[in-house]
Design a protein around this motif. Structure first.
Motif, PDB file in Angstrom:
ATOM      1  N   ASP A  27       0.837  -1.191   0.000  1.00  0.00           N
ATOM      2  CA  ASP A  27       0.000   0.000   0.000  1.00  0.00           C
ATOM      3  C   ASP A  27       0.875   1.245   0.000  1.00  0.00           C
ATOM      4  N   PRO A  28       1.013   1.889  -1.158  1.00  0.00           N
ATOM      5  CA  PRO A  28       1.901   3.047  -1.256  1.00  0.00           C
ATOM      6  C   PRO A  28       1.410   4.272  -0.480  1.00  0.00           C
ATOM      7  N   LEU A  29       0.224   4.200   0.083  1.00  0.00           N
ATOM      8  CA  LEU A  29      -0.312   5.313   0.853  1.00  0.00           C
ATOM      9  C   LEU A  29       0.355   5.446   2.222  1.00  0.00           C
ATOM     10  N   LEU A  30       0.892   4.344   2.749  1.00  0.00           N
ATOM     11  CA  LEU A  30       1.484   4.339   4.086  1.00  0.00           C
ATOM     12  C   LEU A  30       2.720   5.230   4.148  1.00  0.00           C
ATOM     13  N   GLY A  31       2.864   5.951   5.254  1.00  0.00           N
ATOM     14  CA  GLY A  31       4.052   6.769   5.452  1.00  0.00           C
ATOM     15  C   GLY A  31       3.729   8.101   6.083  1.00  0.00           C
ATOM     16  N   LEU A  32       4.692   9.011   6.013  1.00  0.00           N
ATOM     17  CA  LEU A  32       4.546  10.357   6.575  1.00  0.00           C
ATOM     18  C   LEU A  32       4.276  11.347   5.451  1.00  0.00           C
ATOM     19  N   TRP A  33       3.339  12.260   5.701  1.00  0.00           N
ATOM     20  CA  TRP A  33       2.917  13.231   4.693  1.00  0.00           C
ATOM     21  C   TRP A  33       2.921  14.641   5.290  1.00  0.00           C
ATOM     22  N   LYS A  34       3.304  15.617   4.480  1.00  0.00           N
ATOM     23  CA  LYS A  34       3.244  17.035   4.866  1.00  0.00           C
ATOM     24  C   LYS A  34       1.880  17.550   4.420  1.00  0.00           C
ATOM     25  N   THR A  35       1.075  18.022   5.389  1.00  0.00           N
ATOM     26  CA  THR A  35      -0.276  18.483   5.085  1.00  0.00           C
ATOM     27  C   THR A  35      -0.240  19.871   4.439  1.00  0.00           C
ATOM     28  N   ALA A  36      -1.395  20.325   3.962  1.00  0.00           N
ATOM     29  CA  ALA A  36      -1.497  21.640   3.333  1.00  0.00           C
ATOM     30  C   ALA A  36      -1.148  22.758   4.317  1.00  0.00           C
ATOM     31  N   SER A  37      -1.380  22.525   5.615  1.00  0.00           N
ATOM     32  CA  SER A  37      -1.068  23.552   6.622  1.00  0.00           C
ATOM     33  C   SER A  37       0.343  23.417   7.187  1.00  0.00           C
ATOM     34  N   GLY A  38       1.135  22.447   6.659  1.00  0.00           N
ATOM     35  CA  GLY A  38       2.524  22.288   7.068  1.00  0.00           C
ATOM     36  C   GLY A  38       2.756  21.303   8.200  1.00  0.00           C
ATOM     37  N   GLU A  39       1.710  20.666   8.706  1.00  0.00           N
ATOM     38  CA  GLU A  39       1.872  19.670   9.764  1.00  0.00           C
ATOM     39  C   GLU A  39       2.280  18.334   9.154  1.00  0.00           C
ATOM     40  N   THR A  40       2.710  17.417  10.007  1.00  0.00           N
ATOM     41  CA  THR A  40       3.057  16.069   9.572  1.00  0.00           C
ATOM     42  C   THR A  40       1.933  15.132   9.960  1.00  0.00           C
ATOM     43  N   ALA A  41       1.492  14.321   8.993  1.00  0.00           N
ATOM     44  CA  ALA A  41       0.460  13.314   9.235  1.00  0.00           C
ATOM     45  C   ALA A  41       1.039  11.950   8.912  1.00  0.00           C
ATOM     46  N   ALA A  42       0.721  10.976   9.746  1.00  0.00           N
ATOM     47  CA  ALA A  42       1.153   9.597   9.520  1.00  0.00           C
ATOM     48  C   ALA A  42      -0.038   8.791   9.019  1.00  0.00           C
ATOM     49  N   ALA A  94      -1.042  10.244  -6.408  1.00  0.00           N
ATOM     50  CA  ALA A  94      -0.406  10.517  -7.694  1.00  0.00           C
ATOM     51  C   ALA A  94       1.076  10.773  -7.443  1.00  0.00           C
ATOM     52  N   GLY A  95       1.883   9.711  -7.473  1.00  0.00           N
ATOM     53  CA  GLY A  95       3.305   9.841  -7.197  1.00  0.00           C
ATOM     54  C   GLY A  95       3.538  10.238  -5.757  1.00  0.00           C
ATOM     55  N   ALA A  96       4.203  11.379  -5.540  1.00  0.00           N
ATOM     56  CA  ALA A  96       4.496  11.851  -4.192  1.00  0.00           C
ATOM     57  C   ALA A  96       3.455  12.850  -3.702  1.00  0.00           C
ATOM     58  N   THR A  97       2.308  12.919  -4.384  1.00  0.00           N
ATOM     59  CA  THR A  97       1.239  13.833  -3.999  1.00  0.00           C
ATOM     60  C   THR A  97      -0.016  13.049  -3.649  1.00  0.00           C
ATOM     61  N   SER A 113      -3.999  19.182  -1.003  1.00  0.00           N
ATOM     62  CA  SER A 113      -2.920  18.347  -1.526  1.00  0.00           C
ATOM     63  C   SER A 113      -1.845  18.207  -0.459  1.00  0.00           C
ATOM     64  N   TRP A 114      -1.402  16.974  -0.232  1.00  0.00           N
ATOM     65  CA  TRP A 114      -0.328  16.688   0.701  1.00  0.00           C
ATOM     66  C   TRP A 114       0.862  16.153  -0.078  1.00  0.00           C
ATOM     67  N   ALA A 119       8.192   7.186   3.092  1.00  0.00           N
ATOM     68  CA  ALA A 119       7.357   6.009   2.862  1.00  0.00           C
ATOM     69  C   ALA A 119       7.285   5.172   4.117  1.00  0.00           C
ATOM     70  N   GLY A 120       6.181   4.474   4.303  1.00  0.00           N
ATOM     71  CA  GLY A 120       6.005   3.598   5.475  1.00  0.00           C
ATOM     72  C   GLY A 120       6.384   2.182   5.129  1.00  0.00           C
ATOM     73  N   PRO A 121       6.277   1.268   6.041  1.00  0.00           N
ATOM     74  CA  PRO A 121       5.909   1.493   7.425  1.00  0.00           C
ATOM     75  C   PRO A 121       7.058   2.131   8.197  1.00  0.00           C
ATOM     76  N   TYR A 122       6.754   2.682   9.318  1.00  0.00           N
ATOM     77  CA  TYR A 122       7.734   3.388  10.136  1.00  0.00           C
ATOM     78  C   TYR A 122       7.500   3.010  11.586  1.00  0.00           C
TER      79      TYR A 122
END
Length: 123
Positions: A27-42, A94-97, A113-114, A119-122
């Motif tokens: 599942d390529p969705l797993l991992g850490l993402w930078k949100t639109a407001s600049g926070e980190t989401a897992a 879509a790739g890294a987005t 957009s994040w 990439a996860g798992p972490y």
């Protein structure tokens, strides 16, 4: 003899690394993402779905979404942590987005957009 030993060591190393690779490849969705407001989401597994949990910012530690599906399209629920309102949500990878959309009554939608951080798992 030396060649066989090297091949065995390479095969053992590949097998040892395979569990970590298969989880993120599954599942390529797993991992850490930078949100639109600049926070980190897992984004990580939670049962048969994936859960989105904020890791930084004012609402750190709060789960803000749960999605199911498979790449590139996911659906589920999203919660705005500022007002605790939950709505139907969707995400497209879509790739890294990661393009997310939260909708009320399927007509009032708010897109975001994040960007992938890691990439996860972490741990």
């Amino acid at each position: 003899m030396r060649v066989r030993l090297c091949l065995r060591l390479i095969a053992a190393a590949a097998l040892a690394a395979a569990p970590g690779l298969s989880a993120s490849a599954a599942d390529p969705l797993l991992g850490l993402w930078k949100t639109a407001s600049g926070e980190t989401a897992a984004i990580d597994r939670c049962g048969s779905a994936v859960c989105i949990t904020l890791k930084t910012g004012k609402h750190a530690g709060r789960q803000i979404g749960q999605l199911s599906g498979s790449a590139p399209d996911y659906t589920g629920e999203m919660t705005d942590p500022a007002n605790e309102k939950t709505c139907s949500g969707s995400a497209t990878l879509a790739g890294a987005t990661l393009k997310l959309k939260g909708c009320v009554l399927k007509v009032l939608c708010r897109p975001q957009s994040w960007t992938r951080m890691e990439a996860g798992p972490y741990p």
